[in-house]
Design a protein around this motif. Structure first.
Motif, mmCIF file in Angstrom:
data_model
loop_
_atom_site.group_PDB
_atom_site.id
_atom_site.type_symbol
_atom_site.label_atom_id
_atom_site.label_comp_id
_atom_site.label_asym_id
_atom_site.label_seq_id
_atom_site.Cartn_x
_atom_site.Cartn_y
_atom_site.Cartn_z
ATOM 1 N N GLN A 7 0.924 -0.983 0.143
ATOM 2 C CA GLN A 7 0.043 -0.461 0.141
ATOM 3 C C GLN A 7 0.878 1.203 0.228
ATOM 4 O OE1 GLN A 7 -1.595 -0.474 4.088
ATOM 5 N NE2 GLN A 7 -2.475 0.892 3.519
ATOM 6 N N PRO A 8 0.339 2.246 -0.711
ATOM 7 C CA PRO A 8 1.264 3.444 -0.669
ATOM 8 C C PRO A 8 1.564 4.181 0.756
ATOM 9 C CG PRO A 8 -0.914 3.790 -2.028
ATOM 10 C CD PRO A 8 -1.282 2.398 -1.609
ATOM 11 N N GLU A 9 2.535 4.981 1.143
ATOM 12 C CA GLU A 9 3.268 5.403 2.370
ATOM 13 C C GLU A 9 2.381 6.118 2.874
ATOM 14 O OE1 GLU A 9 6.517 5.258 4.749
ATOM 15 O OE2 GLU A 9 5.860 4.485 3.584
ATOM 16 N N ALA A 10 1.545 7.253 2.544
ATOM 17 C CA ALA A 10 0.912 7.741 2.967
ATOM 18 C C ALA A 10 -0.429 7.196 3.669
ATOM 19 C CB ALA A 10 0.081 8.731 1.994
ATOM 20 N N LEU A 11 -0.743 6.148 3.066
ATOM 21 C CA LEU A 11 -2.070 5.156 4.068
ATOM 22 C C LEU A 11 -1.451 4.217 4.732
ATOM 23 C CD1 LEU A 11 -3.960 4.014 0.241
ATOM 24 C CD2 LEU A 11 -4.776 5.746 2.233
ATOM 25 N N ARG A 12 -0.383 3.318 4.330
ATOM 26 C CA ARG A 12 0.191 3.001 5.518
ATOM 27 C C ARG A 12 0.408 4.086 7.116
ATOM 28 N NH1 ARG A 12 4.594 2.208 8.419
ATOM 29 N NH2 ARG A 12 6.126 3.599 7.062
ATOM 30 N N LEU A 13 0.938 5.532 7.321
ATOM 31 C CA LEU A 13 1.551 6.571 7.604
ATOM 32 C C LEU A 13 -0.091 6.866 8.671
ATOM 33 C CD1 LEU A 13 4.129 8.064 6.665
ATOM 34 C CD2 LEU A 13 4.144 6.587 8.324
ATOM 35 N N ALA A 14 -1.423 6.298 7.698
ATOM 36 C CA ALA A 14 -2.667 6.924 7.699
ATOM 37 C C ALA A 14 -3.525 5.956 8.939
ATOM 38 C CB ALA A 14 -3.452 6.796 6.596
ATOM 39 N N ASP A 23 -6.990 10.363 8.603
ATOM 40 C CA ASP A 23 -8.498 10.822 7.382
ATOM 41 C C ASP A 23 -7.713 11.585 6.950
ATOM 42 O OD1 ASP A 23 -9.724 9.153 9.439
ATOM 43 O OD2 ASP A 23 -10.786 11.085 10.093
ATOM 44 N N GLU A 24 -6.857 12.989 7.597
ATOM 45 C CA GLU A 24 -6.569 13.554 6.660
ATOM 46 C C GLU A 24 -5.528 12.825 5.355
ATOM 47 O OE1 GLU A 24 -5.732 18.165 4.775
ATOM 48 O OE2 GLU A 24 -7.743 16.563 6.182
ATOM 49 N N LEU A 25 -4.634 12.321 6.110
ATOM 50 C CA LEU A 25 -3.553 11.408 5.161
ATOM 51 C C LEU A 25 -4.065 10.821 3.967
ATOM 52 C CD1 LEU A 25 -1.085 10.388 7.307
ATOM 53 C CD2 LEU A 25 -0.518 11.976 5.562
ATOM 54 N N ARG A 26 -5.585 9.977 4.088
ATOM 55 C CA ARG A 26 -5.915 9.471 3.372
ATOM 56 C C ARG A 26 -6.851 10.339 2.397
ATOM 57 N NH1 ARG A 26 -7.260 7.183 7.690
ATOM 58 N NH2 ARG A 26 -6.519 5.501 8.201
ATOM 59 N N ARG A 27 -7.318 11.647 2.926
ATOM 60 C CA ARG A 27 -8.495 11.985 1.728
ATOM 61 C C ARG A 27 -6.806 12.381 0.466
ATOM 62 N NH1 ARG A 27 -8.433 17.665 0.633
ATOM 63 N NH2 ARG A 27 -6.972 18.467 2.189
ATOM 64 N N LEU A 28 -5.545 12.822 1.426
ATOM 65 C CA LEU A 28 -4.920 13.926 0.611
ATOM 66 C C LEU A 28 -4.544 13.197 -0.530
ATOM 67 C CD1 LEU A 28 -2.549 16.033 3.097
ATOM 68 C CD2 LEU A 28 -4.000 16.590 1.632
ATOM 69 N N HIS A 29 -4.544 11.378 -0.120
ATOM 70 C CA HIS A 29 -3.963 10.768 -0.938
ATOM 71 C C HIS A 29 -4.748 10.042 -1.937
ATOM 72 C CE1 HIS A 29 -2.177 6.568 -2.657
ATOM 73 N NE2 HIS A 29 -3.584 6.382 -3.066
ATOM 74 N N VAL A 31 -7.355 12.485 -3.256
ATOM 75 C CA VAL A 31 -7.174 13.798 -4.021
ATOM 76 C C VAL A 31 -6.309 14.065 -4.527
ATOM 77 C CG1 VAL A 31 -6.506 16.349 -3.936
ATOM 78 C CG2 VAL A 31 -8.724 15.616 -2.674
ATOM 79 N N ASN A 32 -4.336 13.407 -4.335
ATOM 80 C CA ASN A 32 -3.384 13.287 -5.432
ATOM 81 C C ASN A 32 -4.149 12.141 -6.433
ATOM 82 O OD1 ASN A 32 -0.375 14.048 -5.864
ATOM 83 N ND2 ASN A 32 0.526 12.326 -4.434
ATOM 84 N N THR A 33 -4.561 11.191 -6.249
ATOM 85 C CA THR A 33 -4.747 10.266 -7.379
ATOM 86 C C THR A 33 -5.610 10.768 -8.176
ATOM 87 O OG1 THR A 33 -4.513 8.497 -5.673
ATOM 88 C CG2 THR A 33 -5.913 7.794 -7.417
ATOM 89 N N GLU A 34 -6.531 11.329 -7.966
ATOM 90 C CA GLU A 34 -7.350 11.791 -8.573
ATOM 91 C C GLU A 34 -6.236 12.661 -9.508
ATOM 92 O OE1 GLU A 34 -10.153 13.939 -6.172
ATOM 93 O OE2 GLU A 34 -11.025 11.836 -6.485
ATOM 94 N N LEU A 35 -5.725 13.429 -8.813
ATOM 95 C CA LEU A 35 -4.622 14.566 -9.813
ATOM 96 C C LEU A 35 -3.774 14.266 -10.257
ATOM 97 C CD1 LEU A 35 -4.060 17.703 -6.468
ATOM 98 C CD2 LEU A 35 -5.476 17.657 -8.572
ATOM 99 N N LEU A 36 -3.167 13.472 -10.061
ATOM 100 C CA LEU A 36 -2.565 12.343 -10.864
ATOM 101 C C LEU A 36 -3.114 11.482 -12.686
ATOM 102 C CD1 LEU A 36 0.465 11.843 -11.317
ATOM 103 C CD2 LEU A 36 -0.028 9.632 -10.047
ATOM 104 N N LYS A 68 7.639 12.483 -11.167
ATOM 105 C CA LYS A 68 7.600 13.041 -9.786
ATOM 106 C C LYS A 68 6.431 11.545 -9.107
ATOM 107 C CE LYS A 68 10.167 16.807 -9.290
ATOM 108 N NZ LYS A 68 10.264 18.263 -8.656
ATOM 109 N N ALA A 69 5.866 11.758 -9.295
ATOM 110 C CA ALA A 69 4.359 11.048 -8.678
ATOM 111 C C ALA A 69 4.342 10.186 -8.642
ATOM 112 C CB ALA A 69 3.031 11.849 -8.677
#
Length: 78
Positions: A7-14, A23-29, A31-36, A68-69
């Motif tokens: 799993q992505p690092e952000a979700l592991r840390l979340a 919750d904020e890390l999951r939300r940002l992940h 959003v980042n996925t959608e932007l990518l 980068k992403a």
């Protein structure tokens, strides 16, 4: 080192931090996925766009951000 999908690092840390921060890390992940995905779609269709210096600079910046992403370009962690 395992080559299995992890799993992505952000979700592991979340999962580790939990609560509002998790919750904020999951939300940002998300959003980042959608932007990518949006950037990749834009790059796939950008050849229909006008070729001027501003457009080419924007495409180059988007390509760099996508690289980068996706890990295609190694960059330092901040």
């Amino acid at each position: 080192m395992s080559t299995q999908h992890t799993q992505p690092e952000a979700l592991r840390l979340a999962d580790i931090v939990g609560g509002h921060c998790g919750d904020e890390l999951r939300r940002l992940h998300t959003v980042n996925t959608e932007l990518l995905a949006a950037c990749q779609a834009m790059l796939a269709s950008c050849y229909d766009m006008e070729r001027n210096d501003e457009t080419l600079a924007a495409v180059k910046a988007t390509m760099l951000a996508v690289a980068k992403a996706t890990g295609e370009l190694k960059c330092p962690r901040y």
